[in-house]
Design a protein around this motif. Structure first.
Motif, mmCIF file in Angstrom:
data_model
loop_
_atom_site.group_PDB
_atom_site.id
_atom_site.type_symbol
_atom_site.label_atom_id
_atom_site.label_comp_id
_atom_site.label_asym_id
_atom_site.label_seq_id
_atom_site.Cartn_x
_atom_site.Cartn_y
_atom_site.Cartn_z
ATOM 1 N N UNK A 125 -0.592 -6.433 6.306
ATOM 2 C CA UNK A 125 -0.194 -5.758 7.546
ATOM 3 C C UNK A 125 1.319 -5.769 7.674
ATOM 4 N N UNK A 126 1.924 -6.911 7.344
ATOM 5 C CA UNK A 126 3.380 -7.003 7.456
ATOM 6 C C UNK A 126 4.041 -6.014 6.496
ATOM 7 N N UNK A 127 3.527 -5.977 5.261
ATOM 8 C CA UNK A 127 4.103 -5.036 4.298
ATOM 9 C C UNK A 127 3.980 -3.609 4.831
ATOM 10 N N UNK A 128 2.797 -3.270 5.363
ATOM 11 C CA UNK A 128 2.598 -1.918 5.893
ATOM 12 C C UNK A 128 3.565 -1.621 7.026
ATOM 13 N N UNK A 129 3.715 -2.590 7.940
ATOM 14 C CA UNK A 129 4.584 -2.352 9.090
ATOM 15 C C UNK A 129 6.034 -2.184 8.648
ATOM 16 N N UNK A 130 6.429 -2.972 7.651
ATOM 17 C CA UNK A 130 7.805 -2.867 7.179
ATOM 18 C C UNK A 130 8.016 -1.516 6.510
ATOM 19 N N UNK A 131 7.052 -1.116 5.709
ATOM 20 C CA UNK A 131 7.228 0.092 4.930
ATOM 21 C C UNK A 131 7.188 1.344 5.790
ATOM 22 N N UNK A 132 6.278 1.378 6.751
ATOM 23 C CA UNK A 132 6.102 2.622 7.496
ATOM 24 C C UNK A 132 6.779 2.610 8.854
ATOM 25 N N UNK A 186 6.379 -10.812 17.276
ATOM 26 C CA UNK A 186 7.167 -12.022 17.178
ATOM 27 C C UNK A 186 8.132 -11.951 15.999
ATOM 28 N N UNK A 187 7.693 -11.303 14.922
ATOM 29 C CA UNK A 187 8.556 -11.149 13.758
ATOM 30 C C UNK A 187 9.528 -9.989 13.921
ATOM 31 N N UNK A 188 9.389 -9.272 15.045
ATOM 32 C CA UNK A 188 10.261 -8.125 15.247
ATOM 33 C C UNK A 188 9.718 -6.864 14.610
ATOM 34 N N UNK A 189 8.420 -6.826 14.340
ATOM 35 C CA UNK A 189 7.836 -5.640 13.714
ATOM 36 C C UNK A 189 6.905 -4.910 14.662
ATOM 37 N N UNK A 190 6.856 -5.330 15.909
ATOM 38 C CA UNK A 190 5.912 -4.736 16.849
ATOM 39 C C UNK A 190 6.460 -3.479 17.481
ATOM 40 N N UNK A 191 6.091 -3.263 18.748
ATOM 41 C CA UNK A 191 6.570 -2.087 19.455
ATOM 42 C C UNK A 191 8.072 -2.188 19.680
ATOM 43 N N UNK A 192 8.676 -1.043 20.034
ATOM 44 C CA UNK A 192 10.132 -1.020 20.134
ATOM 45 C C UNK A 192 10.620 -1.154 21.568
ATOM 46 N N UNK A 197 12.126 -11.784 3.500
ATOM 47 C CA UNK A 197 12.032 -10.782 2.450
ATOM 48 C C UNK A 197 11.465 -9.477 2.972
ATOM 49 N N UNK A 198 10.424 -9.577 3.800
ATOM 50 C CA UNK A 198 9.805 -8.365 4.335
ATOM 51 C C UNK A 198 10.796 -7.624 5.215
ATOM 52 N N UNK A 199 11.512 -8.372 6.059
ATOM 53 C CA UNK A 199 12.452 -7.722 6.966
ATOM 54 C C UNK A 199 13.621 -7.104 6.201
ATOM 55 N N UNK A 200 14.002 -7.708 5.073
ATOM 56 C CA UNK A 200 15.123 -7.201 4.279
ATOM 57 C C UNK A 200 14.706 -6.202 3.215
ATOM 58 N N UNK A 201 13.420 -5.921 3.150
ATOM 59 C CA UNK A 201 12.888 -5.077 2.082
ATOM 60 C C UNK A 201 13.238 -5.634 0.720
ATOM 61 N N UNK A 202 13.142 -6.924 0.613
ATOM 62 C CA UNK A 202 13.411 -7.573 -0.660
ATOM 63 C C UNK A 202 12.100 -7.545 -1.457
ATOM 64 N N UNK A 203 11.862 -6.398 -2.101
ATOM 65 C CA UNK A 203 10.564 -6.136 -2.729
ATOM 66 C C UNK A 203 10.058 -7.283 -3.579
ATOM 67 N N UNK A 204 10.906 -7.717 -4.515
ATOM 68 C CA UNK A 204 10.425 -8.687 -5.489
ATOM 69 C C UNK A 204 10.065 -10.016 -4.831
ATOM 70 N N UNK A 205 10.846 -10.399 -3.819
ATOM 71 C CA UNK A 205 10.562 -11.659 -3.145
ATOM 72 C C UNK A 205 9.212 -11.581 -2.436
ATOM 73 N N UNK A 206 8.995 -10.461 -1.695
ATOM 74 C CA UNK A 206 7.732 -10.281 -0.976
ATOM 75 C C UNK A 206 6.552 -10.296 -1.950
ATOM 76 N N UNK A 207 6.714 -9.562 -3.056
ATOM 77 C CA UNK A 207 5.648 -9.514 -4.052
ATOM 78 C C UNK A 207 5.356 -10.899 -4.595
#
Lengths: 313, 303
Positions: free
Chosen positions: B154-161, B243-249, A270-280
């Motif tokens: 942290x994961x949410x932050x990394x995904x968002x920004x 490991x989740x693919x959210x680290x450095x590029x 969900x996080x990788x797909x930006x699936x907001x509702x699922x992540x929430x």
């Protein structure tokens, strides 16, 4: 005790609300969204999509709707897994995570606590050193290295032997598919439990009441099990509260490595797909569990330790 | 357990008495630390890994992002070609990548820990020293943050920004300061009633000055122990993100990313998994031993 319980619940609910609010606005206010497709989509389709998911409503409206739906147990539709609501996804994933987590928890307690007692009773002997060193190793080696190592050993190197175990997948919970992930989940907790039990047991064995119990001629086994263990278990309970919450909400790492369809993996996807509702949804469930487990631990204190009183200060 | 301050009247009296050589808490601690073999060995190994990560990449025949076009397959170690640990599946030198990854992992670990240290000490010292309403508000906030699943945040932050190196250690640091704040607050509460603080106040020191000159230096011992235990946690968290693919590029790398890449081909080529895993595990071990050693050295009554 009841007033304490109610007071704690009364604190827990606003906490959860703050978490929900922060998550909600964090997700909505940042650039990018679930409909950023690689190929540009016609404007009308995008507009339809946004209308379908109520993304065109004013933000406060979306927020209130979300809260209202939450109260009714509805986490909203998943943005990526079309045809699924988040509630369905969680209802599918949670039992899987729960089974794995519970198995790991039981394994950790059954192995960790006795080993800790053994190490404590043999303090500063070779047996103690071996157990403590093993515990240190278990704590230090992170899950995702351990997981891959287990796969390498049992999935690849042991391929042609009887020790061969499947390296991933769930297959509706076939026993062989559970062994490695549960082991991987349990190992660090076994290690922590050994360390904590050992420490508190050593302390308990030095206490005056234990000396008294031994002086009056009680068999050593009974001194340990009936007197020392009871107070030695306090730090264990403290540790187990949050640990249980984390185990039950599914380890993101272990579920990702072993391809297990639990909520930890849903969260990552969900996080990788930006699936907001699922992540929430997953975040809220986990936060609620952490809060609840901390409460359970504090209530358990009262049962285990007569010195703890809930009224007054 | 105060260092004898030679400018204080007490210290002056000691100085006048001559013979007594002052031995500070830190000198004591250092002596005890040196007696702890596991801690010393860990310190040496960590130093070697750190120096190798900083200097190593310049000394190797291959850089971390250079592709050996003649060997675009995972090559076993080949000394003649200068691939001492072999290459990964894209023909890049594994040793160079491991050392470079170590550089990133250690940098993130140290920087994020210092962000956490800064916030944690500030919040803890202010809450503990000022007390009252300020303390209430700050500590309730810390309690609240504790019930948030922080890894999720942290994961949410990394995904968002997005995958941003600076943001990564800021985000990690911003969630790792909670325990530090609690520890520092506890220490500060214990210090607040001590005579030397009262003396400082009586001689007209402002709150800020007392916190900076008297409180902070005295909590540093405990903080140091916690820092050595936080750095490995941060390294882990960073690896987990990678490991989740959210680290450095790519083509940048870190230990977590190398382990993840290695895991993808562990069946054909376990070397690419094992080598970075060993580097990382050894580092984590060393930090833990060092932290335990420091705790024993700075708090000798806890034996």
């Amino acid at each position: 005790m009841w007033s304490y319980f109610l007071r704690r619940v009364a604190i827990g609910i606003p906490t959860l609300w703050v978490i929900i609010t922060v998550c909600f606005f964090l997700m909505r206010l940042t650039p990018g969204g679930p409909f950023d497709f690689d190929a540009p989509v016609p404007a009308e389709i995008l507009a339809n999509l946004r209308a379908q998911y109520h993304l065109d409503d004013p933000l406060w409206r979306q927020y209130l709707d979300y809260l209202w739906n939450l109260l009714r147990g509805d986490f909203g539709p998943s943005f990526k897994y079309r045809d699924f609501t988040v509630t369905t996804l969680i209802a599918q994933g949670f039992p899987v995570s729960l089974q794995n987590g519970l198995s790991a928890l039981v394994l950790a307690i059954v192995v960790g606590v006795p080993l800790g007692i053994v190490a404590a009773l043999a303090q500063n002997t070779r047996r103690d050193y071996i157990v403590s060193a093993a515990a240190m190793t278990g704590i230090v080696i992170p899950n995702f290295i351990m997981g891959h190592m287990l796969i390498l050993i049992f999935g690849v190197w042991a391929k042609d032997s009887i020790f061969h175990l499947p390296a991933g997948g769930w297959e509706n919970g076939a026993l062989t598919h559970r062994i490695l992930p549960v082991l991987c989940l349990a190992l660090p907790y076994i290690a922590y439990l050994v360390r904590i039990t050992r420490g508190s047991m050593i302390e308990a064995m030095r206490a005056n009441y234990v000396r008294t119990a031994r002086a009056k001629g009680l068999p050593f086994r009974l001194v340990v099990l009936r007197h020392a263990l009871k107070s030695a278990l306090m730090p264990v309970v403290t540790f187990l509260g949050p640990a249980t919450a984390f185990l039950l909400t599914g380890s993101m790492v272990v579920e990702t490595i072993f391809q297990i369809p639990g909520i930890g993996r849903y969260f990552v996807q969900g996080a990788l797909n930006r699936d907001y509702t699922l992540v929430m949804g997953v975040t809220i469930i986990s936060a609620a569990l952490v809060i609840a487990m901390n409460l359970v631990v504090d209530m358990l204190y009262g049962l285990l330790d007569p010195k703890v009183r809930y009224d007054g200060r | 357990m105060m260092a004898v301050n030679l400018s204080s009247p007490h210290g002056a009296a000691l100085e006048a008495a001559g013979e007594v050589a002052g031995r500070s808490l830190w000198q004591d601690a250092w002596r005890r630390l040196r007696a702890n073999r596991a801690a010393v060995v860990s310190l040496i190994i960590l130093a070697i890994i750190a120096v190798a990560s900083i200097v190593g990449p310049y000394l190797l025949p291959w850089t971390y992002d250079e592709i050996d076009w003649d060997h675009i397959e995972a090559l076993p170690p080949d000394f003649a070609l200068g691939h001492y640990f072999g290459t990964d599946s894209l023909g890049r030198d594994l040793l160079a990548r491991t050392l470079f990854g170590g550089r990133i992992s250690l940098t993130v670990g140290i920087l994020a820990t210092f962000v956490a240290l800064f916030i944690g000490v500030a919040v803890g010292a202010i809450a503990g020293f000022v007390g009252g309403k300020v303390d209430q508000v700050l500590m309730r906030f810390v309690d609240l943050m504790y019930s948030v699943p922080l890894t999720f945040f942290v994961i949410i932050l990394m995904v968002l920004f997005g995958r941003n190196f600076i943001l990564m250690f800021l985000a990690i640091g911003a969630v790792e300061w909670l325990t530090m704040a609690r520890i520092v607050r506890g220490q500060t509460l214990a210090l607040r009633g001590k005579e030397f603080i009262e003396a400082a106040r009586a001689s007209g020191g402002s709150t800020t000055a007392i916190i900076l000159r008297h409180i902070v230096p005295n909590v540093l011992g405990v903080v140091m122990v916690y820092v050595t235990l936080t750095i490995p946690q941060v390294i882990l968290l960073e690896s987990f993100l990678s490991f989740l693919g959210l680290g450095v590029q790519e083509p940048m790398t870190s230990w977590g990313m190398l382990i993840n890449d290695g895991a993808a081909e562990l069946e054909i080529n376990p070397r690419t998994l094992i080598i970075p895993a060993v580097f990382m595990t050894v580092t984590l071990f060393c930090f833990n031993f060092l932290g335990d050693g420091l705790r024993d050295a700075l708090d000798p009554k806890d034996r």
